[in-house]
Scaffold this active site. Sequence first.
Site, PDB file in Angstrom:
ATOM      1  CE  LYS A 157      -1.751   1.623   4.049  1.00 39.54           C
ATOM      2  NZ  LYS A 157      -1.394   3.045   4.207  1.00 39.54           N
ATOM      3  CB  CYS A 196      -5.227  10.227  11.654  1.00 43.95           C
ATOM      4  SG  CYS A 196      -3.538   9.745  11.810  1.00 43.95           S
ATOM      5  NE  ARG A 205       0.880  10.040  10.628  1.00 47.34           N
ATOM      6  CZ  ARG A 205       0.435   9.036   9.882  1.00 47.34           C
ATOM      7  NH1 ARG A 205      -0.813   8.641   9.974  1.00 47.34           N
ATOM      8  NH2 ARG A 205       1.234   8.433   9.037  1.00 47.34           N
ATOM      9  CG  ASP A 213       3.069   1.521   9.673  1.00 51.14           C
ATOM     10  OD1 ASP A 213       2.739   2.363  10.529  1.00 51.14           O
ATOM     11  OD2 ASP A 213       3.135   1.778   8.460  1.00 51.14           O
ATOM     12  NE  ARG A 247      -6.762   4.343   5.997  1.00 47.10           N
ATOM     13  CZ  ARG A 247      -5.794   4.702   6.833  1.00 47.10           C
ATOM     14  NH1 ARG A 247      -6.031   4.790   8.109  1.00 47.10           N
ATOM     15  NH2 ARG A 247      -4.601   5.004   6.390  1.00 47.10           N
TER      16      ARG A 247
HETATM   17  C1  UD1 Z   1       4.410   6.715   6.565  1.00 41.30           C
HETATM   18  C2  UD1 Z   1       3.449   5.560   6.446  1.00 41.30           C
HETATM   19  C3  UD1 Z   1       2.910   5.190   7.810  1.00 41.30           C
HETATM   20  C4  UD1 Z   1       4.055   4.938   8.789  1.00 41.30           C
HETATM   21  C5  UD1 Z   1       5.060   6.084   8.777  1.00 41.30           C
HETATM   22  C6  UD1 Z   1       6.319   5.775   9.591  1.00 41.30           C
HETATM   23  C7  UD1 Z   1       2.541   5.911   4.226  1.00 41.30           C
HETATM   24  C8  UD1 Z   1       1.360   6.268   3.405  1.00 41.30           C
HETATM   25  N1  UD1 Z   1       2.375   5.966   5.566  1.00 41.30           N
HETATM   26  O1  UD1 Z   1       3.663   7.794   7.090  1.00 41.30           O
HETATM   27  O2  UD1 Z   1       2.113   4.019   7.671  1.00 41.30           O
HETATM   28  O3  UD1 Z   1       3.528   4.796  10.101  1.00 41.30           O
HETATM   29  O4  UD1 Z   1       5.472   6.363   7.434  1.00 41.30           O
HETATM   30  O5  UD1 Z   1       6.941   4.640   9.070  1.00 41.30           O
HETATM   31  O6  UD1 Z   1       3.588   5.554   3.720  1.00 41.30           O
HETATM   32  N2  UD1 Z   1       7.181  14.109  10.845  1.00 41.30           N
HETATM   33  C9  UD1 Z   1       7.491  15.415  11.137  1.00 41.30           C
HETATM   34  N3  UD1 Z   1       7.347  16.345  10.142  1.00 41.30           N
HETATM   35  C10 UD1 Z   1       6.943  16.024   8.884  1.00 41.30           C
HETATM   36  C11 UD1 Z   1       6.651  14.684   8.594  1.00 41.30           C
HETATM   37  C12 UD1 Z   1       6.787  13.746   9.600  1.00 41.30           C
HETATM   38  O7  UD1 Z   1       7.850  15.743  12.266  1.00 41.30           O
HETATM   39  O8  UD1 Z   1       6.837  16.909   8.033  1.00 41.30           O
HETATM   40  C13 UD1 Z   1       7.312  13.082  11.895  1.00 41.30           C
HETATM   41  C14 UD1 Z   1       6.024  12.296  12.123  1.00 41.30           C
HETATM   42  O9  UD1 Z   1       5.136  12.949  12.995  1.00 41.30           O
HETATM   43  C15 UD1 Z   1       6.546  11.003  12.686  1.00 41.30           C
HETATM   44  C16 UD1 Z   1       7.872  10.828  11.937  1.00 41.30           C
HETATM   45  O10 UD1 Z   1       8.236  12.115  11.470  1.00 41.30           O
HETATM   46  O11 UD1 Z   1       6.825  11.135  14.052  1.00 41.30           O
HETATM   47  C17 UD1 Z   1       7.803   9.866  10.782  1.00 41.30           C
HETATM   48  O12 UD1 Z   1       6.691  10.214   9.967  1.00 41.30           O
HETATM   49  P1  UD1 Z   1       6.654   9.921   8.410  1.00 41.30           P
HETATM   50  O13 UD1 Z   1       7.726   8.955   8.072  1.00 41.30           O
HETATM   51  O14 UD1 Z   1       6.594  11.204   7.666  1.00 41.30           O
HETATM   52  O15 UD1 Z   1       5.247   9.213   8.271  1.00 41.30           O
HETATM   53  P2  UD1 Z   1       4.259   9.272   7.037  1.00 41.30           P
HETATM   54  O16 UD1 Z   1       4.997   9.472   5.773  1.00 41.30           O
HETATM   55  O17 UD1 Z   1       3.131  10.185   7.371  1.00 41.30           O
END
Ligand code: UD1
Length: 421
Positions: free
Chosen positions: A22, A117, A122, A308, A400
């Site tokens: 996914k 969420c 996030r 995850d 999902r």
């Molecule tokens: C993706 C996955 C999700 C998984 C996560 C971590 C997808 C669609 N979703 O989510 O299932 O749980 O990776 O492996 O691929 N953060 C910041 N600033 C940002 C972005 C992120 O501080 O701009 C933080 C987040 O809050 C979190 C960490 O960085 O604590 C990692 O998040 P991130 O890897 O970005 O997660 P997603 O891409 O949203």
Amino acid sequence: MEKLIVKGGTRLEGTIPISGSKNAVLPIAVAAAILGDGVSVLHNVPDLTDVNTLRAVLEGLGATTKLKNSTLYIEPINHLEYEAPYDLVRKMRASIYVLGPLVAKLGKAKVSFPGGCAIGPRPIDLHIRGLEHLGAEVTVQRGYIYAQAERLTGTEMYLMGQYGPSVGATANIMMAATLAEGTTVIRGAAREPHVSDLAHFLNAMGADIEGIGTSVLTIHGVKHLHGTEHTVISDDIEAGTFMVAGAITKGDVYVQGITEQQLPAVSEKLVEAGVELDWDANGVRVTTPREIRGIDITTAPFPGFPTDMQAQIMGLLCLAAGTSVISENVHTDRFIHAAELNRMGADIMLDGSKAVINGVRNLSGAPVMASDLRAGAVLVAAGMAAAGETVVSRVYHIDRGYESIEQKLNDIGANITRVND
Ligand code: UD1
């Protein structure tokens, strides 16, 4: 609303096939629809709510998509819209993936700010910071992110946040940089297998990305990307979930279509807990000849233990001999499933971003609620191991990210029925 009724006390035995990832499909479909100048054909695409939500977002921007027999056809967008509205984006955080590609392709984007969420706040500051590094002007007004740049310009950046690398920001900025003027170097890039799969797909479209699979990505900008054909990698988290399901039911399960390199930390920790894993070129046989032992786990970006998989392994550790401690370092308050597992007789105490799990001998079936995708999966797994019947509500969370979950599990010995309220 649909519910899953899980009859407990079943043992899984047989082969369970893994669907496409996914988290790989989502950015790949975005790249195909926005960055590509020709049709793309993606194989091994799971039929999931999240995939269909993203298709609606891409069709809203002007793309044509068709998903049939695990193949997703994406037609190039002729009159690309630059706006992704709230009504579509609010349904799935990954819609933020359209931001970078739209600016790269059209010079501007207006994308609704994604909502919070059930796994905590996030932020998207790294996505915004990355685009600013590439020369975009980014503002947030009335719930929308506006980004603008005549042409993005390559540069060097460090994209690490306080919780480490970001999967989403790495994917977003890598996609944007493919069409930037000059070379972009992203330091502190996420290394998850799905990020690498996206990079391979972009290269097949004509991009020039080096350092795939490492924390330093070098992207030489090109003028155009074309459509291409690609087979999406298998879903590591689905595979890990079924490995846990096999272990928690003391079953004998062959998880088909996954490699150890996709799940290094999960494999290591399952073995430490007493699960036997027998890998071959096509998958892994999971057996649990001994009692499960309590272990300590800290979630971390790849190649660390994935957040995850945190809920699912917690379900297994509920039935371990001894005490386990899980430290959640990525989404620090992602523990809603702990209360639901306690309703089934588990003994879990929360202390900030740590969960202390005292193993119990048995779980008992109960009405429980899926609060997010992975939290839903652990309740199904725990339900199979519990005595009596577990009724899991809010199944839409599970749908999902798991393709035909009850069918796949019933095929190897589970007894799960989907009912309408
Ligand atoms: C993706 C996955 C999700 C998984 C996560 C971590 C997808 C669609 N979703 O989510 O299932 O749980 O990776 O492996 O691929 N953060 C910041 N600033 C940002 C972005 C992120 O501080 O701009 C933080 C987040 O809050 C979190 C960490 O960085 O604590 C990692 O998040 P991130 O890897 O970005 O997660 P997603 O891409 O949203």
